[in-house]
Design an enzyme around this catalytic site. Structure first.
Site, PDB file in Angstrom:
ATOM      1  N   CYS A  88       6.087  -0.099   7.584  1.00 30.22           N
ATOM      2  CA  CYS A  88       5.766   1.023   6.688  1.00 30.22           C
ATOM      3  C   CYS A  88       6.996   1.347   5.846  1.00 30.22           C
ATOM      4  O   CYS A  88       8.108   1.400   6.377  1.00 30.22           O
ATOM      5  CB  CYS A  88       5.366   2.232   7.530  1.00 30.22           C
ATOM      6  N   LEU A  89       6.789   1.559   4.553  1.00 35.56           N
ATOM      7  CA  LEU A  89       7.921   1.889   3.674  1.00 35.56           C
ATOM      8  C   LEU A  89       8.622   3.170   4.130  1.00 35.56           C
ATOM      9  O   LEU A  89       9.803   3.365   3.857  1.00 35.56           O
ATOM     10  CB  LEU A  89       7.447   2.056   2.225  1.00 35.56           C
ATOM     11  N   HIS A 136      -4.379   2.003   7.421  1.00 36.75           N
ATOM     12  CA  HIS A 136      -2.990   2.470   7.521  1.00 36.75           C
ATOM     13  C   HIS A 136      -2.752   3.601   6.513  1.00 36.75           C
ATOM     14  O   HIS A 136      -2.133   4.618   6.842  1.00 36.75           O
ATOM     15  CB  HIS A 136      -2.053   1.275   7.273  1.00 36.75           C
ATOM     16  N   GLU A 137      -3.269   3.414   5.290  1.00 36.56           N
ATOM     17  CA  GLU A 137      -3.023   4.414   4.245  1.00 36.56           C
ATOM     18  C   GLU A 137      -3.871   5.684   4.443  1.00 36.56           C
ATOM     19  O   GLU A 137      -3.401   6.786   4.181  1.00 36.56           O
ATOM     20  CB  GLU A 137      -3.277   3.817   2.856  1.00 36.56           C
ATOM     21  N   HIS A 152      -2.103   7.828   6.735  1.00 39.44           N
ATOM     22  CA  HIS A 152      -1.045   8.608   6.057  1.00 39.44           C
ATOM     23  C   HIS A 152      -1.602   9.900   5.460  1.00 39.44           C
ATOM     24  O   HIS A 152      -0.955  10.948   5.507  1.00 39.44           O
ATOM     25  CB  HIS A 152      -0.419   7.788   4.929  1.00 39.44           C
ATOM     26  N   GLY A 188       0.840  -1.190   0.000  1.00 37.92           N
ATOM     27  CA  GLY A 188       0.000   0.000   0.000  1.00 37.92           C
ATOM     28  C   GLY A 188       0.873   1.237   0.000  1.00 37.92           C
ATOM     29  O   GLY A 188       2.010   1.199   0.484  1.00 37.92           O
ATOM     30  N   GLN A 206       3.206   9.959   1.127  1.00 35.94           N
ATOM     31  CA  GLN A 206       4.517   9.288   1.223  1.00 35.94           C
ATOM     32  C   GLN A 206       5.437   9.620   0.059  1.00 35.94           C
ATOM     33  O   GLN A 206       6.642   9.342   0.117  1.00 35.94           O
ATOM     34  CB  GLN A 206       4.333   7.759   1.289  1.00 35.94           C
TER      35      GLN A 206
HETATM   36 NI    NI Z   1       2.917   3.335   5.749  1.00 37.40          NI
END
Ligand code: NI
Length: 184
Positions: A94-95, A136-137, A140, A45, A50
């Site tokens: 998380c990236l 989660h997204e 963000h 995701g 991000q």
């Molecule tokens: Ni993340």
């Protein structure tokens, strides 16, 4: 193209994204770039914040995971959770926060309204991993990270690693923007 992913400590990750009003060429390009970036980074995701963008756009692709391999990639534009039920805990990463993982409690089952890739109003019921990734997204898009859900004493345990990330002292196989770079 693959876009650099903003990492922990960059102000971009704390900004609140704004609704997309029309499906412009720029938005379509962003969606394509976000898919390319997410796949390149082996993520499941990715939210626009991000990659330093302030539109409310999320891309998700769980097709590489065995239990969700039949799920097609999804684009959620302006997603809003309209109902929620239950809760469950699972480890997240998380990236934008390389090497940091911890258990996060989230809603178990939810309905989300959004505009799809054709900019049509869409509603989706999601549970399990898909529901978790959606939440989660969406976090963000509101400048919230999974770490923010941890109790303070648990979050504190990650401080040494978080300081390293902020200093750019980590290695990942995808392009990033670190807090050191944006501070210059
Ligand atoms: Ni993340």
């Amino acid at each position: 193209p693959v876009l650099p992913i903003y990492t922990y400590g960059t102000p971009a990750l704390r900004r609140k994204a704004q609704p997309v009003k029309t499906l412009s060429d720029d938005v379509i390009q962003l969606i394509m770039d976000m898919f390319e970036t997410m796949h390149y980074a082996n993520g499941i995701g990715l939210a626009a914040t991000q990659v330093g963008n302030l539109w409310r756009v999320v891309v998700i692709d769980l097709s590489e995971m065995e239990e969700t391999k039949d799920l097609k990639p999804i684009v959620l534009i302006n997603p809003v959770v309209v109902s929620q039920e239950g809760s469950w805990t699972m480890e997240e990463g998380c990236l934008s926060i390389p090497d940091v993982r911890d258990d996060v409690e989230r809603i178990g089952k939810l309905r989300v309204q959004f505009k799809n890739v054709d900019f049509r109003d869409t509603e989706l019921e999601a549970a399990g991993l898909l529901g978790r990734v959606i939440l989660h997204e969406i976090d963000h898009l509101n400048g919230v990270l999974f770490l923010d859900h941890l109790p303070p004493d648990k979050k504190k345990l990650h401080n040494p690693l978080l300081r390293k990330i902020q200093k750019g002292e980590f290695e990942v196989p995808y392009p990033v923007v670190t807090a050191v770079e944006v501070a210059v």
